[in-house]
Write a protein that holds these residues in place. Structure first.
Motif, short mmCIF file in Angstrom:
data_model
loop_
_atom_site.label_atom_id
_atom_site.label_comp_id
_atom_site.label_asym_id
_atom_site.label_seq_id
_atom_site.Cartn_x
_atom_site.Cartn_y
_atom_site.Cartn_z
N ASP A 98 -24.75 23.91 -4.08
CA ASP A 98 -26.06 23.49 -3.57
C ASP A 98 -25.95 22.41 -2.50
O ASP A 98 -26.96 21.79 -2.14
CB ASP A 98 -26.94 23.01 -4.72
CG ASP A 98 -26.32 21.85 -5.48
OD1 ASP A 98 -25.13 21.56 -5.23
OD2 ASP A 98 -27.01 21.24 -6.30
N GLY A 99 -24.73 22.17 -2.02
CA GLY A 99 -24.53 21.16 -0.99
C GLY A 99 -24.28 19.78 -1.50
O GLY A 99 -24.05 18.85 -0.71
N GLN A 100 -24.29 19.59 -2.83
CA GLN A 100 -24.05 18.27 -3.39
C GLN A 100 -22.57 17.94 -3.32
O GLN A 100 -21.71 18.79 -3.57
CB GLN A 100 -24.54 18.20 -4.84
CG GLN A 100 -24.40 16.82 -5.47
CD GLN A 100 -24.96 16.79 -6.88
OE1 GLN A 100 -25.46 17.78 -7.39
NE2 GLN A 100 -24.87 15.63 -7.53
N LYS A 101 -22.25 16.70 -3.00
CA LYS A 101 -20.87 16.27 -2.87
C LYS A 101 -20.37 15.67 -4.18
O LYS A 101 -21.12 15.04 -4.92
CB LYS A 101 -20.73 15.24 -1.74
CG LYS A 101 -21.02 15.82 -0.36
CD LYS A 101 -20.80 14.77 0.72
CE LYS A 101 -21.06 15.34 2.11
NZ LYS A 101 -20.85 14.33 3.17
N PHE A 102 -19.07 15.85 -4.42
CA PHE A 102 -18.42 15.33 -5.62
C PHE A 102 -17.07 14.72 -5.25
O PHE A 102 -16.47 15.08 -4.24
CB PHE A 102 -18.19 16.44 -6.66
CG PHE A 102 -19.43 17.01 -7.27
CD1 PHE A 102 -19.98 16.44 -8.40
CD2 PHE A 102 -20.05 18.11 -6.72
CE1 PHE A 102 -21.12 16.96 -8.97
CE2 PHE A 102 -21.19 18.64 -7.27
CZ PHE A 102 -21.74 18.06 -8.40
#
Length: 319
Positions: A98-102
């Protein structure tokens, strides 16, 4: 009597009397005159810019590095059948579906403390220490266990460390392809065994994956995203107290031998990551550990918070 001696040192002493309060006003004015208004810095990290970290932990040779490589789509870390290949915690940037960075943190395999001590390897001891530090600085711990291997005491110890640090958790059963004649019923039985042997993580979701083939590794990130959302969730005070009242009505606190009974006045959520709830009661000593565990189960069954530990604090009324 000695105040005049400080003048010879070039100092300006302030004579006061702590008992009577003489001169304390002048002292307070002098202290406050040196205070300056602190403005909030403009470079604070906004909540939407928060980047959660996921540590991949477990015993040696369970496939932690293979999971990292499958997630990032490249050979970021060395994979070898020889245990102990990974010596240090390796941080990798990763962008979810979903485009979230980790931040993904691959760690060294954690063996028993007695085994590490008997081996006499300083390098391995430092590697294990770095793995524990990776758990501490992460938000979600992906506890990797091998499908064909039984859950050992060491797996429980690692799970215990994740829960103690207040981190979210996803249990990853890797090398699922090695299970013969597997079906949905086999997965159900396997999960029951995991829940029984890792009871302190009965709230953690279970994901089955085959890292070398890249099967279901994306589900680890999906589960971690949901865990982080639950770990950062705030529950409304009105809903929280409604759940607490229903729990107390269903099962009142037990009476002591003297006839005293605990009373819950109200409850509020004090913090997130992990969710922390404060119960204001008449006397915290009147609530035994069994009742506190009951209240935690009621909160989970009625308010959710899967994948994250929750903390319950009990505060006695001030007399």
């Amino acid at each position: 009597m000695q105040v005049s001696e400080f003048w010879s040192l070039g100092l300006e002493p302030i004579p006061i009397s702590a008992i009577s309060g003489t001169g304390t006003g002048d002292l307070l004015d002098l202290v406050c005159s040196g205070l300056q208004k602190v403005e909030e810095p403009q470079n604070l990290v906004e909540e939407e810019d928060y980047v959660p970290a996921i540590s991949i932990v477990g015993r040696p040779n369970v496939g932690k590095s293979s999971i990292l490589n499958a997630l990032v789509g490249e050979d970021r870390t060395i994979v070898s059948p020889i245990s102990g290949t990974t010596r240090d915690a390796i941080d990798t940037e990763f962008t979810g579906p979903d485009g979230q960075k980790f931040h993904l943190i691959d760690t060294a395999g954690i063996r028993k403390r007695t085994t590490v001590a008997s081996a006499g390897s300083t390098t391995e001891a430092l590697s294990v220490n770095r793995a524990f530090r990776a758990i501490r600085r992460s938000d979600v711990g992906a506890l990797v266990i091998e499908a064909m291997a039984c859950i050992t005491e060491q797996d429980y110890k690692i799970a215990e460390r994740i829960e103690k640090e207040g981190k979210g958790c996803v249990i990853v059963v890797n090398k699922w392809d090695t299970i013969p004649n597997k079906n949905q019923q086999a997965a159900l039985y396997y999960e029951q065994d995991v829940r029984e042997k890792l009871r302190l993580l009965d709230w953690a979701p279970v994901v089955y994956s085959t890292a070398l083939a890249g099967q279901n590794v994306d589900k680890i990130i999906v589960a971690a995203i949901e865990v982080e959302k639950e770990r950062s969730r705030r529950l409304g005070t009105s809903i929280l107290n409604q759940v607490v009242r229903e729990a107390v009505t269903f099962k009142p606190p037990p009476r002591t031998r003297g006839g005293k009974r605990g009373r819950v006045y109200y409850c509020t959520q004090a913090a997130i990551r992990p969710p922390t709830f404060v119960f204001f009661v008449n006397d915290a000593k009147l609530f035994p550990e069994t009742y506190r565990r009951f209240m935690e189960k009621q909160l989970r069954s009625n308010a959710g918070f899967p994948g994250t530990p929750i903390r319950l604090l009990w505060r006695s009324r001030r007399k």
